[in-house]
Design a protein around this motif. Structure first.
Motif: not given
Length: 235
Positions: A34-62
């Motif tokens: 069992r993962c010891s991090i609360p499921a709500t915490t994991v979900a809150a972190i992973q939910a940020q990917l969609a928004n952050v991926a739209m930012m200017d993060n440098g790199g190869l892809f946007s």
């Protein structure tokens, strides 16, 4: 349903986290944990990917194309998600980066995987660290590893430790672009979750943080990381 399939599906049901399970009977005696991090915490972190991926993060892809992985303090894989047509090989790298940031941070000092680049180069004080905790090959196939301890050590940007009340609770790893863009996204996701997961006790970067320290030239000094390109950003 095979017994191995049932155990992996059960692990996801217990944690309530996003992830992909792959059928298999061989758990190498490790068993689903069992993962010891609360499921709500994991979900809150992973939910940020969609928004952050739209930012200017440098790199190869946007927008950014990314794998995002989270492990708990014991190294148990809690969640793996991806956005867009991310490189298949980056899945294992994201998991290994999450594991590395967790494995080499504590309640005194936070070290992102970007911070570990310089010391692990030939002649560095941590040279050879990359060979210490190899990634378990059984968890290379996409979808495998949830509820297991895949391991892995990656000492380029993209992994950050996760904190709660001054203690490490796990690690977040991103992969799918340059190491510099991966770091920017991981750093921003941790902060954007707005749960205090970035309240590190101390760091080697300016401001006592675990942010990336870009080298101005060669050779590298201390905990520096080389630039990846002309459009690198500081998160």
């Amino acid at each position: 349903m095979k017994s191995g399939t049932f155990k992996v599906v059960l692990a996801i049901a217990m944690t309530g986290m996003s992830g992909i399970a792959l059928a298999g009977d061989n758990d190498n005696g490790q068993g689903v944990q069992r993962c010891s991090i609360p499921a709500t915490t994991v979900a809150a972190i992973q939910a940020q990917l969609a928004n952050v991926a739209m930012m200017d993060n440098g790199g190869l892809f946007s927008p950014s194309r990314m794998w995002s992985a989270i492990v708990d303090r014991q190294g148990v894989l809690c969640s793996v998600i991806k956005r867009g047509d991310a490189w298949p090989g980056s899945r294992a790298i994201a998991i290994a980066k999450a594991s590395t940031a967790n494995d080499f941070s504590n309640d005194k000092l936070a070290l992102s995987t970007a911070n570990l680049y310089g010391p692990t180069q030939p002649g560095g004080s941590l040279y050879g660290l990359n060979n210490s905790n190899p990634f378990h090959p059984d968890y290379l196939p996409q979808g495998s590893g949830i509820g297991r301890v895949p391991g892995g050590v990656i000492t380029i940007g993209g992994g950050v430790p996760l904190y709660s009340s001054g203690k490490v609770i796990g690690g977040l790893g991103l992969s799918g672009d340059t190491a510099c863009a991966d770091h920017a996204i991981a750093y921003r996701m941790r902060r954007a979750a707005n749960l205090g997961l970035d309240m590190v006790p101390g760091g080697v970067a300016p401001g006592n943080t675990d942010n990336i320290i870009y080298a101005n030239g060669t050779p590298l000094a201390g905990f520096q990381h080389p630039h990846c390109g002309g459009n690198d950003v500081m998160p």
